[in-house]
Design an enzyme around this catalytic site. Structure first.
Site, short mmCIF file in Angstrom:
data_model
loop_
_atom_site.label_atom_id
_atom_site.label_comp_id
_atom_site.label_asym_id
_atom_site.label_seq_id
_atom_site.Cartn_x
_atom_site.Cartn_y
_atom_site.Cartn_z
CB SER A 83 -4.93 2.94 3.54
OG SER A 83 -5.64 3.13 2.33
CG ASP A 298 -2.46 9.89 -0.06
OD1 ASP A 298 -3.07 9.51 -1.09
OD2 ASP A 298 -2.62 9.36 1.05
CG HIS A 356 -2.60 6.12 -0.07
ND1 HIS A 356 -3.27 6.76 0.92
CD2 HIS A 356 -3.09 4.86 -0.10
CE1 HIS A 356 -4.14 5.95 1.46
NE2 HIS A 356 -4.06 4.78 0.86
#
Length: 379
Positions: A83, A298, A356
């Protein structure tokens, strides 16, 4: 480990053994970074930090930890994160390699790095969300064309006088406001009611809007009765991590962290790095093994963003696009790049239906991906 949600009836959640944990394949040192996150703390009254400062602190930590535990110095060292850490991990890797080049002792055996659903370039990242939303049929063809034309395919820092673009962005946000952007395939249990409508005048760009991922973690989620909701797992994490017995078992120093939270939003943090594409370019001229994995569903860090900055690196394709399998089923798709002159190899892995970040949604598949990559096996 995983939480036993079926037997949970309040109190401390029970943990179950999970057979496909990444620690079966490699030794891990997990770092709460920057200072103030997780169980980390500082005796200083000034906890203000930034991307640049956290990179420096993490780089120093790696070196000091290995000096203290010198028996691990000869092992292969990989730096990893996912991330937002996509902006941090390449910089740490570069810093450690530069120290080796400068003959800083001890020499660290930096072998590679891995980044999952990584934020790599903020501008590319934001622009890619609109593209993926259209690919996932969350945005109509008509609205997509309207966005491309009126915004000139630039959805970041939109000119306030560009009313046509702002109007199109308003329609776009309305289309996806009920979608869980960390994974559009899952129910959105993050909000009790839709987000309030924002005036057109404040909608300068998509980057101004907090992602669902961030809002999802702003405060401890209440335990929902519906076990479909991913929020249930987050709620159990709060109960577990704040239990005195758990903190004692983890050797958390008493009085340092009064309350553990998934995301500490009280930290004074300056985001002073917008892109690390140039860092990836620098690293591509080093003998490194790199793993880049992304989930194809995502919307926080879209697959489109990874494909865009990979093209900028202009690497040589060593293995063309193909599916990869787990237990005879397609787990995703992969492609391999290299810079043969430097001994650099990058494995690009897409996790089918992954959100995600992908390992949270498809743990078995991502374990197989990791352990094959680590042992130089093709996915």
């Amino acid at each position: 480990m995983e939480f036993d949600i079926h037997s949970y009836n309040g109190g401390l959640p029970r943990l179950l053994y999970y057979p496909y944990t990444w620690t079966k394949t490699a030794s891990f040192v997990y770092v709460d970074s920057p200072v103030g996150t997780g169980f980390s703390y500082s005796i200083s009254l000034d906890w203000s930090t930034s991307d640049t400062k956290s990179i420096e602190e993490a780089s120093q930590f790696v070196r000091k930890w290995l000096i203290k535990h010198s028996q691990y110095l000869n092992l292969r060292l990989f730096i990893g994160g996912d991330s937002y850490s996509g902006l941090i991990v390449p910089k740490i890797t570069k810093r450690l390699i530069e120290d080796n080049d400068a003959h800083v002792e001890p020499h660290l055996n930096v072998t590679g790095y891995l980044v999952g659903s990584p934020t790599t370039d903020q501008h590319i990242n934001v622009n890619s969300r609109v593209i993926l939303a259209h690919r996932l049929a969350l945005v109509s063809d008509q609205l997509y064309e309207e966005l491309k034309i009126s915004c000139k395919q630039n959805f970041v820092d939109v000119d306030p006088s560009n009313t046509a673009c702002l109007t199109a962005l308003s329609k776009y946000e309305k289309n996806i406001e009920g979608i869980l952007t960390i994974d559009p395939l899952e129910p959105n249990c993050a909000f009790a009611s839709p987000r309030p409508e924002l005036p057109l005048s404040v909608r300068k760009s998509l980057v101004d809007q907090s992602s669902d991922e961030q809002q999802f973690l702003l405060s401890p989620p209440k335990v929902p009765s519906d076990l479909r909701c991913r929020a249930f797992n987050y709620a159990l994490a709060y109960n577990w991590a704040n239990d005195p017995g758990v903190q004692e078992a983890l050797h958390v120093r008493k009085g340092t962290v009064k309350y553990w939270s998934h995301c500490n939003q009280t930290i004074s943090y300056t985001k002073d790095i917008q892109s690390v594409i140039d860092v990836h370019m620098w690293l591509s001229q080093r003998p490194l093994e790199v793993l880049l994995d992304v989930g194809d569903h995502d919307l926080v860090v879209p697959i489109v963003a990874a494909q865009t900055w990979l093209k900028i690196l202009n690497l040589t394709v060593s293995y063309k696009w193909r599916p990869w399998y787990v237990d005879g089923q397609v787990a995703g798709y992969t492609k391999k790049f290299d810079q043969e002159a430097y001994g650099y190899r990058l494995t690009y892995a897409i996790v089918k239906r992954g959100g995600h970040t992908a390992p949270e949604f498809y743990r078995r598949e991502c374990y197989e991906m990791f352990q094959r990559w680590l042992h130089f096996y093709p996915l």
